[in-house]
Structure formats: structure tokens, C-alpha cells
Design a protein around this motif. Structure first.
Motif, PDB file in Angstrom:
ATOM      1  N   ALA A  13       0.803  -1.234   0.000  1.00  0.00           N
ATOM      2  CA  ALA A  13       0.000   0.000   0.000  1.00  0.00           C
ATOM      3  C   ALA A  13       0.832   1.278   0.000  1.00  0.00           C
ATOM      4  N   VAL A  14       2.154   1.177  -0.211  1.00  0.00           N
ATOM      5  CA  VAL A  14       2.987   2.383  -0.246  1.00  0.00           C
ATOM      6  C   VAL A  14       2.790   3.151  -1.550  1.00  0.00           C
ATOM      7  N   GLY A  15       2.248   2.474  -2.569  1.00  0.00           N
ATOM      8  CA  GLY A  15       1.992   3.138  -3.841  1.00  0.00           C
ATOM      9  C   GLY A  15       2.974   2.760  -4.942  1.00  0.00           C
ATOM     10  N   LYS A  16       3.589   1.582  -4.828  1.00  0.00           N
ATOM     11  CA  LYS A  16       4.553   1.156  -5.845  1.00  0.00           C
ATOM     12  C   LYS A  16       3.930   1.173  -7.232  1.00  0.00           C
ATOM     13  N   GLN A 126       4.054   5.861   9.153  1.00  0.00           N
ATOM     14  CA  GLN A 126       3.313   4.614   9.376  1.00  0.00           C
ATOM     15  C   GLN A 126       1.804   4.882   9.348  1.00  0.00           C
ATOM     16  N   ALA A 127       1.375   6.005   9.905  1.00  0.00           N
ATOM     17  CA  ALA A 127      -0.047   6.352   9.922  1.00  0.00           C
ATOM     18  C   ALA A 127      -0.581   6.517   8.498  1.00  0.00           C
ATOM     19  N   GLU A 128       0.213   7.149   7.626  1.00  0.00           N
ATOM     20  CA  GLU A 128      -0.211   7.327   6.235  1.00  0.00           C
ATOM     21  C   GLU A 128      -0.283   5.986   5.515  1.00  0.00           C
ATOM     22  N   LEU A 129       0.655   5.100   5.796  1.00  0.00           N
ATOM     23  CA  LEU A 129       0.631   3.771   5.189  1.00  0.00           C
ATOM     24  C   LEU A 129      -0.645   3.028   5.588  1.00  0.00           C
ATOM     25  N   GLU A 130      -0.998   3.082   6.861  1.00  0.00           N
ATOM     26  CA  GLU A 130      -2.218   2.425   7.328  1.00  0.00           C
ATOM     27  C   GLU A 130      -3.453   3.054   6.690  1.00  0.00           C
ATOM     28  N   ARG A 131      -3.466   4.376   6.545  1.00  0.00           N
ATOM     29  CA  ARG A 131      -4.601   5.055   5.897  1.00  0.00           C
ATOM     30  C   ARG A 131      -4.744   4.586   4.456  1.00  0.00           C
ATOM     31  N   ARG A 132      -3.640   4.476   3.731  1.00  0.00           N
ATOM     32  CA  ARG A 132      -3.681   4.035   2.336  1.00  0.00           C
ATOM     33  C   ARG A 132      -4.196   2.608   2.214  1.00  0.00           C
ATOM     34  N   LEU A 133      -3.739   1.747   3.109  1.00  0.00           N
ATOM     35  CA  LEU A 133      -4.178   0.353   3.053  1.00  0.00           C
ATOM     36  C   LEU A 133      -5.681   0.256   3.321  1.00  0.00           C
ATOM     37  N   LEU A 134      -6.158   0.983   4.316  1.00  0.00           N
ATOM     38  CA  LEU A 134      -7.596   0.974   4.615  1.00  0.00           C
ATOM     39  C   LEU A 134      -8.393   1.580   3.469  1.00  0.00           C
ATOM     40  N   GLU A 149       1.171  -6.128   9.432  1.00  0.00           N
ATOM     41  CA  GLU A 149       2.273  -6.809  10.118  1.00  0.00           C
ATOM     42  C   GLU A 149       3.448  -7.014   9.167  1.00  0.00           C
ATOM     43  N   THR A 150       3.165  -7.421   7.936  1.00  0.00           N
ATOM     44  CA  THR A 150       4.218  -7.585   6.938  1.00  0.00           C
ATOM     45  C   THR A 150       4.886  -6.241   6.655  1.00  0.00           C
ATOM     46  N   ALA A 151       4.098  -5.171   6.557  1.00  0.00           N
ATOM     47  CA  ALA A 151       4.641  -3.840   6.268  1.00  0.00           C
ATOM     48  C   ALA A 151       5.625  -3.394   7.350  1.00  0.00           C
TER      49      ALA A 151
END
Length: 186
Positions: A13-16, A126-134, A149-151
Motif C-alpha cells: 500500500a505504499v503506492g509502488k 506509518q499512519a499514512e501507510l495504514e490510511r492508504r491500506l484501509l 504486520e508484513t509492512a
């Protein structure tokens, strides 16, 4: 002279994919490998375009015939890998090749192709990564928890990469990647 392989990896979910698509839309002279996977397609994904969707048995056969440049089990469920022949053929033709893969795959590439450029795409936080995944809405709650957890484990590997690009702006991240690869605008 052989063209250098570039590997882009980073947490889920980082946007690769978004960064790579933006790069390809604005820069020329790069070929992006189409990974094979055993996971089912998500809505809108096209076989042979987004991924090559294969059965477990087909994936086993590719490995047995040494036709995978790298492969890994991702998120403890599905296997992903890079078919060897298309990558090697493009590099021999002098075409810049970009792999968008996971951490395990990047480690395999580092060992098998030590001249490859390894680029880690990081989230701004980390908060932005979680927001993107959700925000993707493509995984159920159990899968989101597994991917988070993997992230966390993937973020701990940032020091293994030769370059780090923070994806706080897709265009800027794609421009940084293009600069590293020596690509020209279309």
C-alpha cells in the motif's frame, strides 16, 4: 554494455504500482516486468497486463524449470515471481527494466544480480501507510491486519537498499525514480 536492472520494493500500500504507472506515462525507454502470481485477480485486473495469474501447479513448474528470476510467498498466502526470459531479453537489447516486487524478491535479486539498483519506496509515515491500506478497500479485516504486520517487517529492511524514495507525492516520487534510472521524458 548491459543495461542496469532497477528493482522497486516497499511495504504493501505504499503506492509502488501508482508510482510506476506515473513514471511509465511520462518517461520513455523503460520496460516493466509483469509478475506471475498464484493469487486471484482483483476487480479490474487483466491477466497478462497487471499480473500473469497462474495456478499453484504452473508456478511450481516455472520454478522447477528455472524460469523464475525471483519468487516469494507474500503475506503468507500467495506466491509472486518474475519470469526470467523476458527480463533477460530486454536487458540484452539495452532496454531499462523495472521490477516492482516485494522485499524477499528484492533480496533474491540482490544476490543473483548484484549490479541491480535496489530502490525502497517508503511512506511518509506509518499512519499514512495504514490510511492508504484501509482506503484501498480491496482486503478484508484479517488480510489488512496481515499486510500491516508484513509492512512493519518490510520497513525494518530499508537499510538494505541503495536508494530510498519517500512517496509523499506520486509525481515527485516518479521523477526521482526516473532520475535514478536515467530516463528521458516522453
Amino acid at each position: 554494455m548491459t543495461t542496469r536492472l532497477t528493482v522497486v520494493a516497499g511495504p504493501t500500500a505504499v503506492g509502488k504500482g501508482t508510482v510506476v504507472r506515473d513514471l511509465c506515462s511520462r518517461y520513455g525507454g523503460v520496460w516493466v516486468s509483469c509478475s506471475a502470481t498464484t493469487r486471484p485477480p482483483r476487480p479490474g485486473e487483466v491477466d497478462g497486463e497487471h499480473y500473469s495469474f497462474v495456478s499453484e501447479e504452473e508456478f511450481d513448474d516455472l520454478i522447477a524449470r528455472n524460469q523464475m528470476l525471483e519468487w516469494a510467498t507474500v503475506h503468507g498466502r500467495y506466491r509472486y515471481g518474475t519470469p526470467r526470459r523476458p527480463v533477460e531479453a530486454r536487458l540484452e537489447q539495452g532496454i531499462a527494466v523495472l521490477l516492482e516486487i516485494d522485499l524477499d524478491g528484492a533480496r533474491q535479486i540482490r544476490n543473483t544480480m548484484p549490479t541491480a539498483r535496489l530502490v525502497f519506496l517508503a511512506p511518509p509515515s506509518q499512519a499514512e501507510l495504514e490510511r492508504r491500506l484501509l482506503g484501498r478497500g480491496t482486503e478484508d479485516e484479517a488480510e489488512r491486519a496481515r499486510r500491516l504486520e508484513t509492512a512493519r517487517a518490510e520497513m525494518a529492511a530499508i537499510g538494505e537498499f541503495s536508494a530510498v524514495i519517500v512517496n509523499d507525492d506520486v509525481t515527485a516520487a516518479a521523477d526521482q525514480l526516473a532520475h535514478l534510472m536515467g530516463l528521458s521524458r516522453l
